[in-house]
Design a protein around this motif. Structure first.
Motif, short mmCIF file in Angstrom:
data_model
loop_
_atom_site.label_atom_id
_atom_site.label_comp_id
_atom_site.label_asym_id
_atom_site.label_seq_id
_atom_site.Cartn_x
_atom_site.Cartn_y
_atom_site.Cartn_z
N UNK A 26 -0.26 -10.31 5.76
CA UNK A 26 -0.24 -8.90 6.11
C UNK A 26 -0.38 -8.02 4.87
N UNK A 27 0.15 -8.47 3.75
CA UNK A 27 -0.01 -7.71 2.51
C UNK A 27 -1.47 -7.67 2.07
N UNK A 28 -2.27 -8.64 2.51
CA UNK A 28 -3.70 -8.66 2.17
C UNK A 28 -4.53 -7.75 3.07
N UNK A 29 -4.11 -7.57 4.32
CA UNK A 29 -4.95 -6.81 5.26
C UNK A 29 -4.44 -5.40 5.55
N UNK A 30 -3.20 -5.10 5.16
CA UNK A 30 -2.63 -3.77 5.38
C UNK A 30 -2.38 -3.08 4.05
N UNK A 32 0.02 -0.45 1.86
CA UNK A 32 1.37 0.12 1.81
C UNK A 32 2.33 -0.54 2.76
N UNK A 33 2.25 -1.85 2.88
CA UNK A 33 3.06 -2.56 3.88
C UNK A 33 4.52 -2.64 3.44
N UNK A 34 5.41 -2.44 4.40
CA UNK A 34 6.85 -2.60 4.22
C UNK A 34 7.35 -3.50 5.34
N UNK A 58 5.40 -2.66 8.76
CA UNK A 58 4.80 -1.35 8.88
C UNK A 58 3.75 -1.23 7.80
N UNK A 59 2.56 -0.82 8.17
CA UNK A 59 1.51 -0.64 7.17
C UNK A 59 0.39 0.21 7.74
N UNK A 60 -0.67 0.33 6.96
CA UNK A 60 -1.84 1.10 7.36
C UNK A 60 -3.02 0.14 7.43
N UNK A 61 -3.73 0.19 8.56
CA UNK A 61 -4.91 -0.65 8.75
C UNK A 61 -6.13 0.25 8.83
#
Length: 129
Positions: A26-30, A32-34, A58-61
């Protein structure tokens, strides 16, 4: 157009390792992930599977909902999720989009106590951004 997303992460086999792998992905595809804290829960439904470890992200895609669904399903398959295992109550990894922009998905999941508990942490992340 970039969208805020909330993704539910769950596993009931090799839980800690599988959640760690999912977070890395998820850190690779989003952007500002938390991540919320992790929470152990008993299985829902009629399966006699093992205890689950759950977490929210929570992140931005920056893509479409269908693109994100495809990426998450591919990752589940890559990590060993199969229909046979699912029917036997074994979940290597489950990645479900709970929110995409203003659209709520997996509506029954929102009523689960662990989602209600962890969403408070996610709301705090949003408030403090």
């Amino acid at each position: 157009m970039p969208q805020n997303v909330i993704i539910s992460i769950a596993s009931n086999r090799n839980q800690k390792n599988n959640l760690a792998k999912a977070r890395e992905y998820l850190e690779q595809i989003l952007y500002g992930v938390s991540f919320s804290s992790e929470l152990w829960t008993e299985p829902y439904g009629e399966h006699n599977g093992s205890i689950y470890l759950n977490q929210l992200a929570l992140g931005v895609y920056d893509g479409t909902l269908s693109e994100l669904v495809t990426l998450l399903k591919q990752k589940e398959n890559e990590m060993g999720r199969t229909d046979l295992d699912r029917h036997m109550g074994i979940v290597e990894i489950d990645l479900d989009i709970l929110r995409f922009g203003h659209q709520r998905l997996h509506l029954t999941d929102w009523d689960r106590p662990y989602v209600q508990q962890l969403i408070v942490e996610i709301d705090n992340f949003i408030t403090h951004r």
